[in-house]
Motif scaffolding. Structure first.
Motif, PDB file in Angstrom:
ATOM      1  N   MET A   1      38.515  38.340  34.716  1.00 48.44           N
ATOM      2  CA  MET A   1      38.938  37.319  33.749  1.00 48.44           C
ATOM      3  C   MET A   1      37.740  36.480  33.299  1.00 48.44           C
ATOM      4  O   MET A   1      37.582  36.184  32.120  1.00 48.44           O
ATOM      5  N   ALA A   2      36.904  36.091  34.266  1.00 45.48           N
ATOM      6  CA  ALA A   2      35.728  35.282  33.948  1.00 45.48           C
ATOM      7  C   ALA A   2      34.795  36.028  32.999  1.00 45.48           C
ATOM      8  O   ALA A   2      34.269  35.454  32.043  1.00 45.48           O
ATOM      9  N   LYS A   3      34.605  37.326  33.250  1.00 44.05           N
ATOM     10  CA  LYS A   3      33.737  38.136  32.385  1.00 44.05           C
ATOM     11  C   LYS A   3      34.274  38.187  30.958  1.00 44.05           C
ATOM     12  O   LYS A   3      33.519  38.110  29.990  1.00 44.05           O
TER      13      LYS A   3
ATOM     14  N   VAL B   1      43.215  21.400  36.592  1.00 43.85           N
ATOM     15  CA  VAL B   1      43.957  22.665  36.772  1.00 43.85           C
ATOM     16  C   VAL B   1      43.150  23.827  36.204  1.00 43.85           C
ATOM     17  O   VAL B   1      43.058  24.910  36.801  1.00 43.85           O
ATOM     18  N   LEU B   2      42.525  23.612  35.043  1.00 45.64           N
ATOM     19  CA  LEU B   2      41.720  24.652  34.406  1.00 45.64           C
ATOM     20  C   LEU B   2      40.520  25.013  35.281  1.00 45.64           C
ATOM     21  O   LEU B   2      40.211  26.197  35.474  1.00 45.64           O
ATOM     22  N   ILE B   3      39.839  23.992  35.822  1.00 49.15           N
ATOM     23  CA  ILE B   3      38.682  24.246  36.688  1.00 49.15           C
ATOM     24  C   ILE B   3      39.106  25.024  37.930  1.00 49.15           C
ATOM     25  O   ILE B   3      38.434  25.980  38.334  1.00 49.15           O
ATOM     26  N   LYS B   4      40.222  24.640  38.528  1.00 50.93           N
ATOM     27  CA  LYS B   4      40.732  25.394  39.681  1.00 50.93           C
ATOM     28  C   LYS B   4      41.035  26.836  39.298  1.00 50.93           C
ATOM     29  O   LYS B   4      40.776  27.771  40.056  1.00 50.93           O
ATOM     30  N   GLY B   5      41.594  27.001  38.085  1.00 54.32           N
ATOM     31  CA  GLY B   5      41.905  28.347  37.595  1.00 54.32           C
ATOM     32  C   GLY B   5      40.658  29.198  37.426  1.00 54.32           C
ATOM     33  O   GLY B   5      40.643  30.387  37.777  1.00 54.32           O
ATOM     34  N   PHE B   6      39.558  28.599  36.912  1.00 54.02           N
ATOM     35  CA  PHE B   6      38.296  29.333  36.745  1.00 54.02           C
ATOM     36  C   PHE B   6      37.827  29.918  38.069  1.00 54.02           C
ATOM     37  O   PHE B   6      37.305  31.035  38.109  1.00 54.02           O
ATOM     38  N   HIS B   7      38.014  29.151  39.144  1.00 57.39           N
ATOM     39  CA  HIS B   7      37.455  29.544  40.442  1.00 57.39           C
ATOM     40  C   HIS B   7      38.446  30.340  41.292  1.00 57.39           C
ATOM     41  O   HIS B   7      38.170  30.613  42.456  1.00 57.39           O
TER      42      HIS B   7
ATOM     43  N   GLU C   1      37.933  33.144  47.790  1.00 54.16           N
ATOM     44  CA  GLU C   1      36.778  32.249  47.759  1.00 54.16           C
ATOM     45  C   GLU C   1      37.140  30.910  47.137  1.00 54.16           C
ATOM     46  O   GLU C   1      36.767  29.844  47.618  1.00 54.16           O
ATOM     47  N   GLY C   2      37.942  30.968  46.028  1.00 58.44           N
ATOM     48  CA  GLY C   2      38.358  29.743  45.346  1.00 58.44           C
ATOM     49  C   GLY C   2      39.223  28.874  46.229  1.00 58.44           C
ATOM     50  O   GLY C   2      39.029  27.669  46.316  1.00 58.44           O
ATOM     51  N   THR C   3      40.194  29.505  46.938  1.00 58.72           N
ATOM     52  CA  THR C   3      41.080  28.713  47.794  1.00 58.72           C
ATOM     53  C   THR C   3      40.331  28.187  49.011  1.00 58.72           C
ATOM     54  O   THR C   3      40.589  27.099  49.488  1.00 58.72           O
ATOM     55  N   GLU C   4      39.363  28.996  49.505  1.00 59.19           N
ATOM     56  CA  GLU C   4      38.559  28.552  50.642  1.00 59.19           C
ATOM     57  C   GLU C   4      37.713  27.337  50.260  1.00 59.19           C
ATOM     58  O   GLU C   4      37.578  26.380  51.017  1.00 59.19           O
ATOM     59  N   ASN C   5      37.178  27.378  49.023  1.00 58.85           N
ATOM     60  CA  ASN C   5      36.384  26.251  48.537  1.00 58.85           C
ATOM     61  C   ASN C   5      37.202  24.983  48.479  1.00 58.85           C
ATOM     62  O   ASN C   5      36.699  23.896  48.697  1.00 58.85           O
TER      63      ASN C   5
END
Length: 663
Positions: A207-209, A195-201, A22-26
Motif C-alpha cells: 500500500m505504501a509503495k 488515524v491516518l499516521i497510524k494507518g501509514f505504519h 511492526e506498526g502495532t509493536e511501535n
C-alpha cells in the motif's frame, strides 16, 4: 509458474503482516521524548514546511482560500522518510526505524511552519496596510487615511510574527490535560491526522509503495505542466491560464478553466459542499448579479470610473463579500460560543456521573494513551513564564511598530487572550471549526471604532492580527496535542517541534511572501495575484471607522440582503432535516468567487468531480490514492513557483504569448 506466483504472493502477504506487526509493536513500545525528535525528522519537516509555505502563500495571494494540508503533510513526511530509508537499505547502510511517533513529529513541525504562511496576514490584514490597497480602497473614501500606510518589510513582519505567535504557543499549556484527558475533546482534524499516521505504519509495504508511486507520478506531471505553461505566458492575459474554455463571452465573465493543477488538487482535498458552494457563489455573482448591476452604470455609479475604483462595480463586489463573510462568521461565532457555554455547564452539572461512567468505559488503549500523555508533563511554569515574557515584549514592541495601536490596547488584548483562546480551542475540539479569524474581526471593528479616523485603520488591522494569531496558534497546538495523544507521542517532544516549526515559519513565511511580492504584481485586481482579502480587511477597518457612509449607492441594501442570506442559510442547515440542510451552500466559500471570479470555482469543481467519479468506480482505491494524487498535484506546481519566480526576478520573459480574440 503458478507455484512461483503463489510463493511471491505469500511473500508479499508475509511482508504486509510484518509491517502490521511492526506498526502495532511501535504503538506499544514508546521511546523517551528525546529520541522521538531526530535530525532527519527536523530536516524533512523544514523541507516540507518551506515547500508548503510557498504553496499556501500562492493560494492566499490568488484566492485567499487554503485547504487543510495537514493530511498531505503527514503523507509527504511518510513518503520522504520511507524513500530515504529504502535508499540507505539498498546501499547497505542501516538506519533508525521510522515510527509513527517520528511521523507525528515531522507533521507537527511542518504544519506549525506553513500555518504562519496561512494565517500570518500576508494576504489580509498586513498586506491591507500597503499603498496599493490604500489606493484601491479609494483616496477620497472617508476614513481611508493616507497616514494608514505601512509598506511590507521583512524585518518588521518577522518581528511581529515572532512576538504574537509565540504568545499563542504558551497561553493554553496549563489547560492541555483538562482539554485532552479530562474533557476528552475530539478535535476531529487532529484525530483524523493521527488515524491516518497510524494507518501509514500498519497498512503494509504494498500500500505504501502505491501511494509513493502515485504521489511521484502526479508530482512530476504537475511540475512539468507548470514548466510547459510558462512558455505561452509572455505577457499579462496570455497563456493557458486565460484559455476561453466555454467561449469568449463566458471568459469575459471569468467562466473558464485556467489549467491550474494546484486548484484541482485543492478541490480534491476540500469537501463537495465547499466546492459546490464556490460554484454557486460564482453563478449568482458573475453569472447574474454583476452583469445586471453593470447595466446601471451612469445611474448607480459614474461611467468614467476605473474598474478598480471602490465607487464603481468593484465596490459592490468587495462589500457583498464582506457581508457574506460577516454574516457567516457572526452566526458561527455565536453558535460555537453558546454551544461551548452549554457544554461546559452540562459537564459541570454531571461531573460525578461522568466520572463513574468513564471508569467503566476506559479501554486498555485509552489508559495507555493517557499514561504516555501525562507521564512526560510540561511544567505549568513554562506556560506562565513564556506567556508573561512574550506579552511584555508585545506591549513594548508592537506600539513601536504600529504607533496608532496604543500600549494599553495591547494590555487589554492580552488580559482577554487566555479566555478567548480557551473558548476557541474548546469550540474547535467539539466542532472542528477554528474561529480565530472571527475573533480577529471583532477586535478589528472594536479597535477601529475606538481609535478614530486617523488611527482607526492601522489600529484595527494590527489589533486584528494580534488577537487572531494568539487564538489561532493556541488552537493549532491543541489539535496537535490530540494527534500526539492518539499516536502515543510525547507531548514534550510535540511542543518542542511546535516551537521549532513556529520559529522556522516566522522566517520562511515572510521569505515566501517576498518571493511573490518582488516577482509578481501582487494586489492587482486584474492580475493573477489579486490578494482579495487585503482589500476586504482594509474596507472592514474603514467600515469600523466610518460606518455605512463608506458604501457605494444602493450597496447597503445589497449588504443587508446577503448578510441575512448568510444567517438564514446557516439556520436552515442547523435546524432543518439533514436531507434539506446538506444542500445549503456555505456563505464563507461563496464570498471568494463573488470578488475574484468564477475560474477558481471551476478548477475546484473539476477536482471534486474526479473524487466523486473515482469513489463511484472504486471506493477503496480512491480512499487510498486521493490524498497522494492531490498532494502530488499541489506540490508539483507549487515547486515550479520557485524557478518561475527566479526567472521573473531575472527579467527573463516567456517567448510566446498565446491569446484568444474574436474572429
Amino acid at each position: 509458474m503458478n507455484m512461483d506466483k503463489s510463493r511471491e504472493s505469500n511473500e508479499k502477504e508475509q511482508d504486509d503482516l510484518e509491517q502490521v506487526e511492526e506498526g502495532t509493536e511501535n504503538s506499544r513500545r514508546t521511546q523517551p521524548w528525546t529520541k522521538q525528535i531526530t535530525v532527519r525528522g527536523v530536516l524533512v519537516s523544514i523541507l516540507i514546511g518551506s515547500l508548503y509555505s510557498i504553496i499556501a502563500m500562492k493560494l492566499n495571494l490568488t484566492t485567499g482560500m487554503v485547504p487543510n494540508l495537514n493530511v498531505s503533510a503527514a503523507l509527504l513526511a511518510f513518503v520522504c522518510i520511507r524513500t530515504w530509508t529504502k535508499v540507505l537499505q539498498k546501499a547497505g547502510i542501516m538506519s533508525k526505524p521510522f515510527t509513527q511517533q517520528e511521523n507525528t513529529m515531522i507533521q507537527t513541525c511542518a504544519v506549525a511552519c506553513y500555518s504562519i504562511a496561512v494565517g500570518g496576514g500576508f494576504a489580509s490584514y498586513l498586506l491591507g496596510l500597503n499603498r496599493k490597497t490604500y489606493l484601491l480602497s479609494g483616496v477620497d473614501t472617508e476614513g481611508n487615511s493616507p497616514r494608514a500606510i505601512k509598506e511590507p518589510g521583512f524585518g518588521w513582519m518577522t518581528s511581529f510574527l515572532f512576538i504574537v505567535c509565540f504568545v499563542g504557543l504558551f497561553v493554553l499549556i496549563p489547560l492541555r490535560k483538562i482539554m485532552i484527558v479530562d474533557l476528552k475533546l475530539t478535535y476531529p482534524s487532529g484525530l483524523a491526522t493521527a488515524v491516518l499516521i497510524k494507518g501509514f505504519h500498519s497498512q503494509g509495504d504494498n500500500m505504501a509503495k502505491k501511494q509513493v508511486r502515485g504521489f511521484m507520478k502526479y508530482f512530476s506531471f504537475s511540475f512539468l505542466w507548470g514548466f510547459f505553461q510558462w512558455f505561452f505566458s509572455g505577457k499579462e492575459g496570455c497563456g493557458f491560464s486565460q484559455f476561453p474554455t466555454f467561449g469568449l463571452q463566458a471568459w469575459k465573465q471569468t467562466f473558464f478553466f485556467d489549467f491550474s493543477m494546484t486548484f484541482v488538487g485543492a478541490g480534491m482535498i476540500c469537501s463537495h459542499a465547499v466546492n459546490l458552494s464556490l460554484l454557486f457563489g460564482a453563478v449568482v455573482s458573475y453569472g447574474l448579479m454583476w452583469p445586471l448591476i453593470d447595466r446601471h452604470k451612469g445611474d448607480w455609479f459614474p461611467e468614467n470610473l476605473t474598474e478598480s475604483n471602490m465607487k464603481s462595480l468593484y465596490g459592490y463586489k468587495v462589500f457583498v463579500s464582506v457581508a457574506l463573510i460577516l454574516g457567516d462568521g457572526l452566526y458561527n461565532f455565536l453558535k460555537i460560543l453558546c454551544f461551548t457555554i452549554i457544554n461546559i455547564h452540562g459537564r459541570l452539572k454531571n461531573k460525578n456521573l461522568d466520572t463513574d461512567l468513564d471508569g467503566q468505559k476506559k479501554t486498555d488503549e485509552n489508559v495507555k494513551q493517557n499514561e504516555v500523555f501525562l507521564r512526560e508533563n510540561i511544567p505549568m511554569w513554562i506556560g506562565a513564564v513564556g506567556y508573561v515574557i512574550f506579552s511584555i515584549m508585545s506591549i513594548i514592541l508592537i506600539p513601536i511598530m504600529f504607533p496608532p495601536l496604543k500600549w494599553y490596547y495591547v494590555v487589554v488584548a492580552y488580559i482577554f487572550a487566555p479566555s478567548l483562546a480557551f473558548c476557541n480551542a474548546y469550540g474547535a475540539g467539539l466542532t472542528d471549526m477554528n474561529m480565530a479569524y472571527n475573533y480577529g474581526k471583532v477586535a478589528l471593528f472594536v479597535l477601529a471604532a475606538l481609535s478614530g479616523k486617523e488611527n482607526g485603520v492601522v489600529a484595527g488591522l494590527a489589533g486584528c492580527g494580534l488577537v487572531k494569531s494568539v487564538v489561532s496558534v493556541s488552537c493549532i497546538l491543541m489539535q496537535d496535542f490530540k494527534t500526539a495523544h492518539y499516536t502515543l507521542t510525547s507531548p514534550r517532544a510535540m511542543f518542542l517541534c511546535q516551537v521549532i516549526g513556529t520559529a522556522i515559519g516566522c522566517v520562511t513565511a515572510p521569505l515566501s511572501f517576498f518571493l511573490f511580492y518582488k516577482a509578481f504584481d501582487v494586489g492587482n485586481p486584474q492580475g493573477d495575484f489579486k490578494a482579495p482579502y487585503a482589500l476586504i480587511y482594509r474596507n472592514m477597518a474603514i467600515l469600523g471607522v466610518e460606518g455605512f457612509s463608506a458604501l457605494p449607492h444602493h450597496c447597503l441594501q445589497l449588504c443587508y440582503g446577503f448578510f441575512a442570506f448568510a444567517v438564514a442559510v446557516n439556520l436552515v442547515r442547523d435546524f432543518c432535516p439533514t436531507k434539506i440542510g446538506k444542500w445549503m451552500p456555505l456563505p464563507m466559500a461563496m464570498a471568494i468567487p463573488v470578488l475574484i471570479g468564477a475560474y477558481y470555482a471551476i478548477d475546484m469543481c473539476l477536482g471534486t468531480l474526479v473524487v466523486f467519479v473515482w469513489h463511484k468506480l472504486n471506493t477503496k482505491k480512491a480512499e487510498l490514492m486521493v490524498p497522494a494524487v492531490a498532494s502530488g498535484l499541489i506540490c508539483g506546481e507549487g515547486l515550479w513557483v520557485l524557478p518561475a519566480s527566479i526567472l521573473a526576478l531575472a527579467k527573463i520573459s516567456p517567448p510566446i504569448c498565446m491569446k484568444f480574440v474574436p474572429s
